[in-house]
Scaffold this motif. Structure first.
Motif, mmCIF file in Angstrom:
data_model
loop_
_atom_site.group_PDB
_atom_site.id
_atom_site.type_symbol
_atom_site.label_atom_id
_atom_site.label_comp_id
_atom_site.label_asym_id
_atom_site.label_seq_id
_atom_site.Cartn_x
_atom_site.Cartn_y
_atom_site.Cartn_z
ATOM 1 N N LEU A 1 0.915 -1.315 0.127
ATOM 2 C CA LEU A 1 0.062 0.003 -0.084
ATOM 3 C C LEU A 1 0.749 1.191 0.044
ATOM 4 N N ILE A 2 0.592 2.128 -0.928
ATOM 5 C CA ILE A 2 1.227 3.421 -1.067
ATOM 6 C C ILE A 2 0.319 4.634 -0.747
ATOM 7 N N PRO A 3 0.906 5.471 0.305
ATOM 8 C CA PRO A 3 2.293 5.308 0.989
ATOM 9 C C PRO A 3 2.198 4.387 2.210
ATOM 10 N N GLN A 4 3.452 4.172 2.784
ATOM 11 C CA GLN A 4 3.647 3.354 3.744
ATOM 12 C C GLN A 4 3.334 4.038 5.195
ATOM 13 N N ASP A 5 3.600 5.507 5.178
ATOM 14 C CA ASP A 5 3.298 6.144 6.234
ATOM 15 C C ASP A 5 2.715 7.502 5.832
ATOM 16 N N ILE A 6 1.881 8.270 6.698
ATOM 17 C CA ILE A 6 1.308 9.239 6.112
ATOM 18 C C ILE A 6 0.996 10.118 7.242
ATOM 19 N N THR A 7 0.723 11.660 7.438
ATOM 20 C CA THR A 7 0.222 12.115 8.543
ATOM 21 C C THR A 7 -0.999 13.032 7.808
ATOM 22 N N LEU A 8 -2.007 13.014 8.396
ATOM 23 C CA LEU A 8 -3.496 13.557 7.876
ATOM 24 C C LEU A 8 -3.884 14.488 8.988
ATOM 25 N N ALA A 9 -4.440 15.738 8.801
ATOM 26 C CA ALA A 9 -5.051 16.465 9.442
ATOM 27 C C ALA A 9 -6.505 15.790 9.885
ATOM 28 N N VAL A 10 -7.178 16.174 11.020
ATOM 29 C CA VAL A 10 -8.498 15.543 11.220
ATOM 30 C C VAL A 10 -9.537 16.052 10.383
ATOM 31 N N GLY A 11 -10.236 15.086 9.588
ATOM 32 C CA GLY A 11 -11.311 15.618 8.856
ATOM 33 C C GLY A 11 -10.633 15.246 7.167
ATOM 34 N N ALA A 12 -9.459 15.089 7.131
ATOM 35 C CA ALA A 12 -8.935 14.785 5.734
ATOM 36 C C ALA A 12 -9.318 13.639 5.251
ATOM 37 N N VAL B 1 -11.901 3.759 6.739
ATOM 38 C CA VAL B 1 -11.557 3.380 5.394
ATOM 39 C C VAL B 1 -12.574 2.522 4.836
ATOM 40 N N THR B 2 -12.953 2.957 3.422
ATOM 41 C CA THR B 2 -14.033 2.593 2.615
ATOM 42 C C THR B 2 -13.468 1.198 1.737
ATOM 43 N N SER B 3 -14.473 0.555 1.344
ATOM 44 C CA SER B 3 -14.078 -0.755 0.566
ATOM 45 C C SER B 3 -12.994 -0.403 -0.581
ATOM 46 N N ALA B 4 -13.096 1.058 -1.016
ATOM 47 C CA ALA B 4 -12.374 1.442 -2.085
ATOM 48 C C ALA B 4 -11.016 1.853 -1.917
ATOM 49 N N GLY B 5 -10.718 1.753 -0.434
ATOM 50 C CA GLY B 5 -9.197 2.318 0.042
ATOM 51 C C GLY B 5 -9.208 3.972 0.388
ATOM 52 N N LEU B 6 -10.564 4.607 0.488
ATOM 53 C CA LEU B 6 -10.408 5.942 0.894
ATOM 54 C C LEU B 6 -10.462 5.986 2.197
ATOM 55 N N VAL B 7 -9.476 6.870 2.985
ATOM 56 C CA VAL B 7 -9.072 6.911 4.417
ATOM 57 C C VAL B 7 -9.604 8.250 4.741
ATOM 58 N N GLU B 8 -10.527 8.399 5.628
ATOM 59 C CA GLU B 8 -11.304 9.715 6.138
ATOM 60 C C GLU B 8 -10.857 9.761 7.746
ATOM 61 N N THR B 9 -10.247 10.758 8.036
ATOM 62 C CA THR B 9 -9.567 10.872 9.637
ATOM 63 C C THR B 9 -10.841 11.311 10.412
ATOM 64 N N GLN B 10 -11.057 10.962 11.681
ATOM 65 C CA GLN B 10 -12.150 11.158 12.537
ATOM 66 C C GLN B 10 -11.541 12.028 13.714
ATOM 67 N N ARG B 11 -10.288 11.629 14.306
ATOM 68 C CA ARG B 11 -9.849 12.302 15.518
ATOM 69 C C ARG B 11 -8.323 12.161 15.536
ATOM 70 N N GLY C 1 -4.888 10.837 16.580
ATOM 71 C CA GLY C 1 -4.453 9.440 17.070
ATOM 72 C C GLY C 1 -3.858 8.643 15.966
ATOM 73 N N ASP C 2 -3.280 7.508 16.158
ATOM 74 C CA ASP C 2 -2.726 6.695 15.235
ATOM 75 C C ASP C 2 -3.367 5.397 14.962
ATOM 76 N N MET C 3 -3.207 5.141 13.866
ATOM 77 C CA MET C 3 -3.906 3.664 13.292
ATOM 78 C C MET C 3 -3.326 3.457 11.954
ATOM 79 N N SER C 4 -3.443 2.170 11.574
ATOM 80 C CA SER C 4 -2.890 1.715 10.255
ATOM 81 C C SER C 4 -3.968 1.078 9.367
ATOM 82 N N VAL C 5 -3.737 0.910 8.356
ATOM 83 C CA VAL C 5 -4.787 0.266 7.161
ATOM 84 C C VAL C 5 -3.983 -0.961 6.640
ATOM 85 N N THR C 6 -4.823 -1.725 6.600
ATOM 86 C CA THR C 6 -4.447 -3.205 6.067
ATOM 87 C C THR C 6 -5.237 -3.469 4.749
#
Length: 327
Positions: free
Chosen positions: A256-267, A295-305, A307-312
């Motif tokens: 999965l690309i990118p392997q690491d990313i920092t997002l703002a809340v709501g991004a 994360v949606t079934s299409a791989g779209l990530v939407e931040t909520q608050r 914190g740290d999390m990972s997507v598999t």
């Protein structure tokens, strides 16, 4: 001369060795008197080395072996058609002197082994064979054995169509006889089952599992990227049977690309998969903490608050032979 110069023996349903001894003890004086014959005295007297008249012991014995009717075990058997294969039938009771009759001389070579009291059946071609064990010394209903000589009629392969390079999958090879029954052979080496690979993209090793339920297992390891074809073959010459070719893709590891990313809340951010099986596979995405980001079934990530999390990401497909899901 007596008219009844024999005796009856009535067995008592027991087996074993019986010794019958007969001894002449005297003349039938009434018969000799009627014929005006005067017997010598002493009875049967003869001169010994000392010139003495003695009465010898006149006797003889007969050994009788009492046995039950012959029995052959098993009375039904199946044998795989291979020149190095055989089935051994154990013979018990009976006289021990037999002749084996075959319903056909073409299906198998049959011989009685006196030393082991057994019948050996070595197959020559597939078919049905009936054996009758005839006792040469005794009269009773001869035992009959039904033999079925089988061959490989078809080969079915169950395996996934894709493997990641460096990983290993299992292929299940089912062998069936000519009437589509699973063919179980105690010595699976007699099947002469071997894989044929179109190129060197994979390596194949047979697992040390018996064929008691009609299947043989192989491990397939992806070595190089690309597509290959695998076929399994049993027997040689007229006995050779091939499976349908099985296509297998060796694919690169899924990333999965990118392997690491920092997002703002709501991004919102789209995760991009690379590698993995192609082209007909689907993706599933999961998050380690849905309260931080969804994360949606299409791989779209939407931040909520914060914190740290990972997507598999998981690639999956379906096995054509059974419809089962494969990951």
């Amino acid at each position: 001369i007596p008219l009844e110069h024999y005796q009856y023996i009535h067995p008592k349903n027991r087996t074993g060795t019986l010794t019958v001894e007969g001894t002449v003890v005297n003349y039938r004086l009434q018969l000799l008197s009627r014929l005006l014959i005067i017997p010598e005295h002493p009875v049967f007297g003869i001169l010994n080395d000392l010139k003495e008249i003695i009465s010898p012991v006149i006797s003889n014995s007969l050994t009788i072996v009492l046995v039950n009717a012959s029995s052959v075990t098993p009375d039904r058997a199946t044998v795989f058609n291979h020149p190095n294969n055989k089935v051994v039938l154990k013979v018990t009771q009976g006289s021990g002197f037999y002749r084996v009759y075959q319903s056909s001389l073409d299906i198998a070579d049959v011989r009685y082994e006196d030393s082991s009291k057994s019948v050996e059946v070595i197959p020559k071609t597939d078919g049905h064979l009936q054996l009758t064990l005839f006792d040469l010394c005794l009269s009773y209903k001869s035992p009959v054995v039904e033999i079925e000589v089988l061959k490989v009629g078809s080969i079915l392969v169950e395996m996934v169509e894709k493997v990641q390079r460096g990983n290993t999958i299992t292929a299940t090879v089912w062998l069936y006889d000519s009437v589509d029954n699973a063919l179980a052979v105690a010595n699976s080496e007699l099947l002469e089952l071997r894989p044929h690979v179109e190129n060197s993209l994979v390596t194949i090793h047979r697992l040390p599992i018996d064929n008691s339920d009609g299947k043989v297992m192989f491990e397939i390891t992806g070595v190089e990227l690309g597509t290959t074809t695998i076929t399994f073959t049993s027997g040689y010459g007229e006995r050779e049977i091939r499976s349908q070719p099985q296509a297998l893709q060796v694919f690169p590891p899924l990333r999965l690309i990118p392997q690491d990313i920092t997002l703002a809340v709501g991004a919102v951010f789209q995760v991009t998969p690379t590698g993995g099986p192609q082209p007909d596979c689907s993706m599933e995405y999961t998050t380690s903490d849905a309260s931080v980001a969804k994360v949606t079934s299409a791989g779209l990530v939407e931040t909520q608050r914060i914190g740290d999390m990972s997507v598999t990401g998981t690639a999956f497909g379906y096995l054509k032979s059974t419809g089962g899901k494969i990951v």
